[in-house]
Scaffold this active site. Structure first.
Site, short mmCIF file in Angstrom:
data_model
loop_
_atom_site.label_atom_id
_atom_site.label_comp_id
_atom_site.label_asym_id
_atom_site.label_seq_id
_atom_site.Cartn_x
_atom_site.Cartn_y
_atom_site.Cartn_z
N ASP A 168 -95.36 -79.21 -54.03
CA ASP A 168 -96.25 -78.16 -54.53
C ASP A 168 -96.03 -77.86 -56.02
O ASP A 168 -95.80 -76.73 -56.40
CB ASP A 168 -96.00 -76.89 -53.67
CG ASP A 168 -96.93 -75.76 -54.04
OD1 ASP A 168 -98.08 -76.02 -54.38
OD2 ASP A 168 -96.47 -74.60 -54.00
N GLU A 413 -86.36 -78.87 -48.25
CA GLU A 413 -87.32 -78.87 -47.13
C GLU A 413 -87.67 -80.24 -46.57
O GLU A 413 -88.86 -80.58 -46.47
CB GLU A 413 -88.60 -78.15 -47.55
CG GLU A 413 -88.39 -76.69 -47.83
CD GLU A 413 -89.71 -75.93 -47.96
OE1 GLU A 413 -90.76 -76.56 -48.15
OE2 GLU A 413 -89.67 -74.69 -47.88
N TYR A 469 -91.28 -67.71 -45.64
CA TYR A 469 -92.57 -67.11 -46.02
C TYR A 469 -93.21 -66.35 -44.87
O TYR A 469 -94.42 -66.33 -44.73
CB TYR A 469 -93.51 -68.21 -46.57
CG TYR A 469 -92.98 -68.80 -47.86
CD1 TYR A 469 -93.19 -68.17 -49.07
CD2 TYR A 469 -92.20 -69.96 -47.84
CE1 TYR A 469 -92.67 -68.68 -50.25
CE2 TYR A 469 -91.67 -70.48 -49.02
CZ TYR A 469 -91.91 -69.83 -50.21
OH TYR A 469 -91.39 -70.34 -51.38
N GLU A 505 -85.80 -69.33 -51.24
CA GLU A 505 -87.21 -69.05 -51.52
C GLU A 505 -87.69 -67.96 -50.59
O GLU A 505 -87.43 -68.00 -49.39
CB GLU A 505 -88.08 -70.30 -51.30
CG GLU A 505 -87.82 -71.41 -52.30
CD GLU A 505 -88.76 -72.60 -52.13
OE1 GLU A 505 -89.86 -72.42 -51.55
OE2 GLU A 505 -88.39 -73.69 -52.57
C1 GCB Z 1 -91.89 -74.08 -50.47
C2 GCB Z 1 -91.56 -75.15 -51.44
C3 GCB Z 1 -92.08 -74.82 -52.83
C4 GCB Z 1 -93.47 -74.23 -52.74
C5 GCB Z 1 -93.40 -72.95 -51.94
C6 GCB Z 1 -94.78 -72.28 -51.78
O1 GCB Z 1 -91.29 -73.94 -49.46
O2 GCB Z 1 -90.20 -75.47 -51.48
O3 GCB Z 1 -92.07 -75.99 -53.59
O4 GCB Z 1 -94.04 -74.00 -54.01
O5 GCB Z 1 -92.92 -73.24 -50.68
O6 GCB Z 1 -95.13 -71.45 -52.60
O7 GCB Z 1 -95.47 -72.62 -50.83
#
Ligand code: GCB
Length: 598
Positions: A168, A413, A469, A505
């Site tokens: 991403d 990941e 997330y 994250e």
């Molecule tokens: C993740 C990735 C990261 C993405 C992020 C997202 O888990 O490691 O590279 O940018 O999520 O914002 O979805």
């Protein structure tokens, strides 16, 4: 001729010279993919200009150029004066993303694979003294399952190829870091490895120096006032610094280790290294720096800014360190690849702690809806594995002496649920353990859709990194309360004695300037509420020893329905101005300090 890794940072000293070859180079895009056939290696006709260092992509206004997949070519002339005939002459690239092939005066100098590491070519046998020398570099941005990061090529109906990244962030490419002519003595320092320790009030600096000859080596240590505080002789030894000032997060102290090669009273080479005296250790559920529990507060970042793309920008780098200071952050993960060497030098100087990551991102099937895991591809078990090991070696060799670097992250990941991933990562981590004289802890970033009992990888690491997330990709908005329930279960499952957890994250896309009461996803209010809920959870779990928000700043990605001119999870905008959540973090991080939960 061969290109080779060049891990010792080029410095000017009494015996060494560095000529910066940055600026505008001649440039050409190989649209027909036939540059070699058309003789471009001898020099570029009808070229345009390109800035070095920079990504080429965002300089242009045409989409086909921005998204071009293949080789882009660079060329310039340089001079070497006669008086350097008796020196060792190299041309050094800070990085070329992702592959490079180099010619000098039409002679093939070799190829290099790996877009985030320095490499060099030896010039002595090829260079014309006192005359113009032409250097030509072809840089490829193509990705496959044997590159790091991973990606694929797709053909469009108009016959063009494009790169589909398995990750991403925008697949920026070009000469991303400085190109330098490096002039060193024939008998020279080739590598230094430093391990530090603390004994009472003394600091111990153990060093191991490789040189290209047999002359004597003399080492001196100076403090920040320029006072000589210790010295020793020989290629391997130990220097005791009495009443040493330690390198501490937020309070960095750097000694200067000066290495001299001496041949019958004559200094034939001189090099120096900044050394911070500190220790690092995982003990129980704590991460100790200088024997004190450390709580990570900070961000996952990117090398990303307007126009430059991923090209090193010293102004933006300084601004970023100012903002880290302002927001009371103490750490950064170099997601998802090794950054420019200057970034680590700034971190050493400013006392920012780094988790250093190799470019092993894209080992899963989600980003571009490939229907099978990359671990089902035979090639990943042989070629990719060997190359991944090489990139871990390169990372540790390049960054081993930075006091700021406290841990190595060997993948982000991956599909660690796949049964084939177990053997793969067993080898990667076992190899990683043999490489660092400082034995720093190893970690990885776990993908949120891989549960604790499914994950084959956490068994190999010292610290578990989680990317989460909940409340964004899962159960957003009105369902947030349920998201937090799932999150709590998830975190309970990952809680293992002796393996502390850092959140590498967590974050929510947020459009700067969008305000809404009550909050909605993408508003600044939602980002604040999201972070507050996560922080409450972290505080409830004693084994959580760090929080790194995704992301420090908004950054560019491939286009698609999930992205609004890039990923907007930044706490700062892409132009490095704060969103509302920046003030929330600033207050929290001031309050909890660096030793939260100690
Ligand atoms: C993740 C990735 C990261 C993405 C992020 C997202 O888990 O490691 O590279 O940018 O999520 O914002 O979805």
């Amino acid at each position: 001729m061969k290109l080779y890794d060049s891990m010792l940072y080029p410095r000017e000293t009494s015996q060494r010279y560095v000529v910066d070859l940055c600026g505008y180079w001649n440039f050409k895009i190989d649209k027909e993919h036939n540059g070699r056939g058309d003789g471009w290696q001898n020099g570029l006709d009808e070229s345009i200009l390109m800035a070095v260092p920079s990504s080429f992509n965002d300089v242009f206004t045409e989409k086909k150029i921005r998204d071009f997949a293949g080789d882009v070519w660079y060329e310039r002339a340089f001079y070497v004066p006669e008086e350097w005939k008796e020196k060792n002459l190299e041309i050094r690239f800070g990085s070329a993303t992702h592959k490079a092939e180099v010619w000098i005066n039409g002679h093939e100098m070799g190829k290099h694979k790996g877009g985030f590491m320095p490499f060099a070519a030896k010039l002595n046998d090829i260079v014309k003294f006192g005359e113009p020398n032409i250097i030509v570099v072809a840089v490829s941005n193509l990705l496959d399952f044997t590159t790091l990061p991973l990606g694929r090529i797709e053909m469009l109906s108009d016959g063009r190829q494009i790169v589909l990244p398995h990750f991403d962030f925008f697949n920026y490419a070009g000469l991303h870091r400085a190109v330098k002519l490096v002039v060193t003595p024939i008998e020279r320092v080739e590598d230094i490895t430093v391990v530090t320790d603390i004994q009472g009030t003394d600091g111990i600096i153990e060093y191991d120096i490789e040189t290209s000859g047999e002359s004597d080596v003399h080492v001196e240590v100076y403090d920040e006032d320029g006072e000589l505080v210790g010295e020793s002789s020989g290629k391997r030894s130990e220097i005791v610094i009495e009443d040493a000032k330690l390198w501490c997060p937020g309070n960095a102290y750097l000694y200067k280790l000066k290495v001299k090669i001496v041949n019958v009273c004559e200094v034939v080479d001189e090099y120096y290294l900044n050394v911070g005296i500190r220790t690092v250790e995982v003990k129980g559920n704590r991460f100790l720096i200088n024997n004190e529990p450390f709580y990570f507060k900070g961000f996952g970042k990117h090398e990303d800014c307007e126009y430059h793309g991923r090209g090193f920008n010293p102004v933006v780098a300084l601004r970023d360190f100012e903002l880290l200071d302002w927001i009371n952050a103490n750490s950064v993960r170099t997601s998802h690849y090794p950054y420019a060497e200057e970034f680590y030098q700034l971190a050493d100087r400013k006392g920012i702690v780094i988790i250093d990551e190799v470019a092993a991102v894209g080992f899963q099937a989600v980003m571009n809806a490939v229907d099978k895991s990359v671990f089902e591809e035979e090639i990943v078990h042989s070629e990719t594995l060997e190359y991944h090991k090489l990139e871990v070696e390169r990372l540790i060799k390049r960054d081993k002496n930075h006091p700021s670097v406290v841990m190595w992250c060997l993948t982000n990941e991956p599909d660690s649920k796949n049964p084939h991933s177990e053997k793969y990562f067993e080898e990667i981590y076992a190899h990683g353990r043999t490489l660092d004289a400082q034995n720093r802890p190893l970690t990885y970033a776990n993908f949120m859709y891989i549960k604790f009992e499914e994950c084959k990888l956490h068994q190999f690491v010292d610290v578990i990194g989680l990317n989460r997330y909940w409340g964004w990709y899962e159960k957003p908005g009105e369902q947030f309360v349920d998201a937090m329930e799932s999150f709590k279960n998830d975190l309970e499952e990952f809680s293992t004695p002796g393996k502390p957890i850092i959140f590498f994250e967590y974050g929510a896309d947020t459009m700067s300037g969008v305000h809404k009461l009550p909050s909605v996803t993408f508003s600044e209010e939602y980002q604040v509420e999201f972070l507050d809920a996560y922080h409450k959870m972290f505080d409830d779990f004693d084994n959580v020893i760090g929080e790194q928000v995704w992301n420090f700043a908004d950054f560019q990605t491939t286009e698609g329905p999930l992205r609004v001119d890039g990923n907007k999870k930044g706490i700062f905008t892409r132009t490095r101005q704060p969103k509302q959540a920046a003030f929330t973090l600033r207050n929290r991080w001031k309050k909890i300090g660096d030793n939260h939960k100690s």
